[in-house]
Enzyme design. Structure first.
Site, PDB file in Angstrom:
ATOM      1  N   ASN A   8       0.863  -1.177   0.000  1.00 44.65           N
ATOM      2  CA  ASN A   8       0.000   0.000   0.000  1.00 44.65           C
ATOM      3  C   ASN A   8       0.901   1.229   0.000  1.00 44.65           C
ATOM      4  O   ASN A   8       1.513   1.548   1.016  1.00 44.65           O
ATOM      5  CB  ASN A   8      -0.900  -0.024   1.246  1.00 44.65           C
ATOM      6  CG  ASN A   8      -1.740   1.232   1.397  1.00 44.65           C
ATOM      7  OD1 ASN A   8      -1.800   2.060   0.487  1.00 44.65           O
ATOM      8  ND2 ASN A   8      -2.387   1.371   2.543  1.00 44.65           N
ATOM      9  N   LYS A  10       0.002   4.244  -0.223  1.00 44.96           N
ATOM     10  CA  LYS A  10      -0.650   5.407   0.388  1.00 44.96           C
ATOM     11  C   LYS A  10      -0.449   6.643  -0.506  1.00 44.96           C
ATOM     12  O   LYS A  10      -0.492   6.497  -1.723  1.00 44.96           O
ATOM     13  CB  LYS A  10      -0.131   5.613   1.815  1.00 44.96           C
ATOM     14  CG  LYS A  10      -0.231   4.308   2.637  1.00 44.96           C
ATOM     15  CD  LYS A  10       0.034   4.485   4.108  1.00 44.96           C
ATOM     16  CE  LYS A  10      -0.094   3.129   4.810  1.00 44.96           C
ATOM     17  NZ  LYS A  10       0.074   3.233   6.263  1.00 44.96           N
ATOM     18  N   HIS A  92      -9.359   1.144   5.141  1.00 47.49           N
ATOM     19  CA  HIS A  92      -8.089   1.342   5.834  1.00 47.49           C
ATOM     20  C   HIS A  92      -8.310   2.293   7.016  1.00 47.49           C
ATOM     21  O   HIS A  92      -9.115   3.226   6.923  1.00 47.49           O
ATOM     22  CB  HIS A  92      -7.049   1.919   4.872  1.00 47.49           C
ATOM     23  CG  HIS A  92      -5.665   1.876   5.423  1.00 47.49           C
ATOM     24  ND1 HIS A  92      -5.233   2.783   6.361  1.00 47.49           N
ATOM     25  CD2 HIS A  92      -4.645   1.016   5.214  1.00 47.49           C
ATOM     26  CE1 HIS A  92      -3.983   2.487   6.689  1.00 47.49           C
ATOM     27  NE2 HIS A  92      -3.597   1.423   6.014  1.00 47.49           N
ATOM     28  N   GLU A  94      -6.688   4.686   8.053  1.00 45.92           N
ATOM     29  CA  GLU A  94      -6.459   6.095   7.731  1.00 45.92           C
ATOM     30  C   GLU A  94      -7.694   6.709   7.081  1.00 45.92           C
ATOM     31  O   GLU A  94      -7.990   7.885   7.287  1.00 45.92           O
ATOM     32  CB  GLU A  94      -5.210   6.226   6.841  1.00 45.92           C
ATOM     33  CG  GLU A  94      -3.947   5.951   7.656  1.00 45.92           C
ATOM     34  CD  GLU A  94      -2.776   5.407   6.870  1.00 45.92           C
ATOM     35  OE1 GLU A  94      -2.793   5.436   5.626  1.00 45.92           O
ATOM     36  OE2 GLU A  94      -1.825   4.914   7.520  1.00 45.92           O
ATOM     37  N   GLU A 162      -4.958  -4.810  10.705  1.00 45.05           N
ATOM     38  CA  GLU A 162      -3.939  -3.780  10.889  1.00 45.05           C
ATOM     39  C   GLU A 162      -4.206  -3.019  12.182  1.00 45.05           C
ATOM     40  O   GLU A 162      -5.033  -2.090  12.205  1.00 45.05           O
ATOM     41  CB  GLU A 162      -3.957  -2.790   9.711  1.00 45.05           C
ATOM     42  CG  GLU A 162      -3.651  -3.426   8.372  1.00 45.05           C
ATOM     43  CD  GLU A 162      -3.115  -2.404   7.375  1.00 45.05           C
ATOM     44  OE1 GLU A 162      -2.031  -2.647   6.845  1.00 45.05           O
ATOM     45  OE2 GLU A 162      -3.758  -1.372   7.162  1.00 45.05           O
ATOM     46  N   GLY A 168       2.964   2.398  10.704  1.00 47.23           N
ATOM     47  CA  GLY A 168       3.936   3.478  10.540  1.00 47.23           C
ATOM     48  C   GLY A 168       4.684   3.839  11.802  1.00 47.23           C
ATOM     49  O   GLY A 168       5.325   4.890  11.866  1.00 47.23           O
ATOM     50  N   SER A 208       3.814  -2.075  10.244  1.00 47.03           N
ATOM     51  CA  SER A 208       5.255  -2.153  10.477  1.00 47.03           C
ATOM     52  C   SER A 208       5.873  -3.496  10.090  1.00 47.03           C
ATOM     53  O   SER A 208       6.805  -3.964  10.749  1.00 47.03           O
ATOM     54  CB  SER A 208       5.591  -1.794  11.932  1.00 47.03           C
ATOM     55  OG  SER A 208       5.211  -0.446  12.204  1.00 47.03           O
TER      56      SER A 208
HETATM   57  P1  13P Z   1       3.346   0.450   7.539  1.00 49.20           P
HETATM   58  O1  13P Z   1       3.823  -0.870   6.933  1.00 49.20           O
HETATM   59  O2  13P Z   1       4.065   1.635   6.971  1.00 49.20           O
HETATM   60  O3  13P Z   1       3.310   0.376   9.016  1.00 49.20           O
HETATM   61  O4  13P Z   1       1.819   0.633   7.047  1.00 49.20           O
HETATM   62  C1  13P Z   1       0.953  -0.422   7.187  1.00 49.20           C
HETATM   63  C2  13P Z   1      -0.292  -0.100   6.465  1.00 49.20           C
HETATM   64  O5  13P Z   1      -1.053   0.756   6.883  1.00 49.20           O
HETATM   65  C3  13P Z   1      -0.572  -0.819   5.218  1.00 49.20           C
HETATM   66  O6  13P Z   1      -1.863  -0.592   4.774  1.00 49.20           O
END
Ligand code: 13P
Length: 248
Positions: A8, A10, A92, A94, A162, A168, A208
């Site tokens: 992803n 983003k 997601h 976010e 997640e 992150g 992560s």
């Molecule tokens: P990270 O791997 O950067 O922690 O992000 C995970 C994520 O949100 C994937 O959708």
């Protein structure tokens, strides 16, 4: 079941980043697992074109719940498909946080994805406060129940766990914590769509994931792949994660 390494991107990546996708496509002509990259919408069509004929799949990061209409700035599932996508990430954390997406909306979007012939990757996960309160399973169980589309099958649904606090941050749950959630999700799915279909749904872990922790995460029962953010931006890092999944 074919395991899935999903990246992803983003809100990261300009045209120059297509080089990373091309590197992956060339490095894995015949991968032991499925490989998916979900770039920002602006790169979807060029990435699909740049990797055309390869084993790499591309996907969107969101879609609108309606097929078309007066929704300025939004993108329909059919538009993603038209641009070359075969998957779409939905719900997601976010988007749940930044755009107030509810599980009911995620479910409507997942229906739209299925109708357009896309496979939804439905994301769920608890916040740190919810984990500290001991309500992780209750939270993700409720999210799963309300987010997955009716009629979902092993072939048409991917679920990504997640934990919000692991995204992150460089922090990950312990291996027993991941094992507990993934076993719970498999059982919960069995109740929702029946044992035969539930057994084949890919359950991804995300948050992560990096080359240094991928192997131990992929050894956990009911972890059928990963949804990777930061470490999917570079072909070398994502390749190491793909290798770990292929070896698991
Ligand atoms: P990270 O791997 O950067 O922690 O992000 C995970 C994520 O949100 C994937 O959708």
């Amino acid at each position: 079941m074919r395991k899935l390494a999903a990246g992803n991107w983003k809100m990261n990546g300009l045209t120059s980043a297509l080089a990373e996708a091309k590197l992956l496509a060339t490095a894995y002509p015949n991968p032991a697992c499925e490989i998916l990259l979900c770039p920002p919408a602006t790169l979807l069509a060029p990435m699909a074109a740049a990797t055309n004929g390869s084993a790499l799949a591309v996907g969107g990061q969101n879609c609108h719940q309606n097929a078309s209409g007066a929704h300025t700035g939004d993108i329909s599932a059919a538009m993603l498909k038209d641009a070359g996508a075969t998957y779409v990430i939905l719900g997601h954390s976010e988007r749940r946080a930044d755009h107030a997406e509810t599980s009911a909306l995620v479910k409507a979007k997942a229906h739209a994805a299925l109708t357009a012939g896309l496979t939804p990757v439905v994301c769920i996960g608890e916040t740190e406060a919810e984990r500290d309160a001991g309500s992780t399973l209750q939270v993700i169980g409720a999210q799963l129940d309300a987010s997955i589309p009716d009629g979902a099958t092993a072939a048409t649904l991917v679920v990504a766990y997640e934990p919000v606090w692991a995204i992150g941050t460089g922090r990950t749950p312990t291996i027993p914590q991941i094992a507990e959630v993934h076993a719970f999700l498999r059982a919960r799915l069995t109740g929702l769509i029946g044992q035969t279909e539930a057994a084949g749904v890919r359950l991804l872990y995300g948050g992560s994931v990096k080359p240094s922790n991928a192997a131990e995460i992929f050894a956990v029962p009911h972890v059928d792949g990963a949804l990777v953010g930061g470490a999917s931006l570079k072909a070398a890092d994502f390749g190491a994660i793909i290798d770990a999944l292929s070896a698991s």
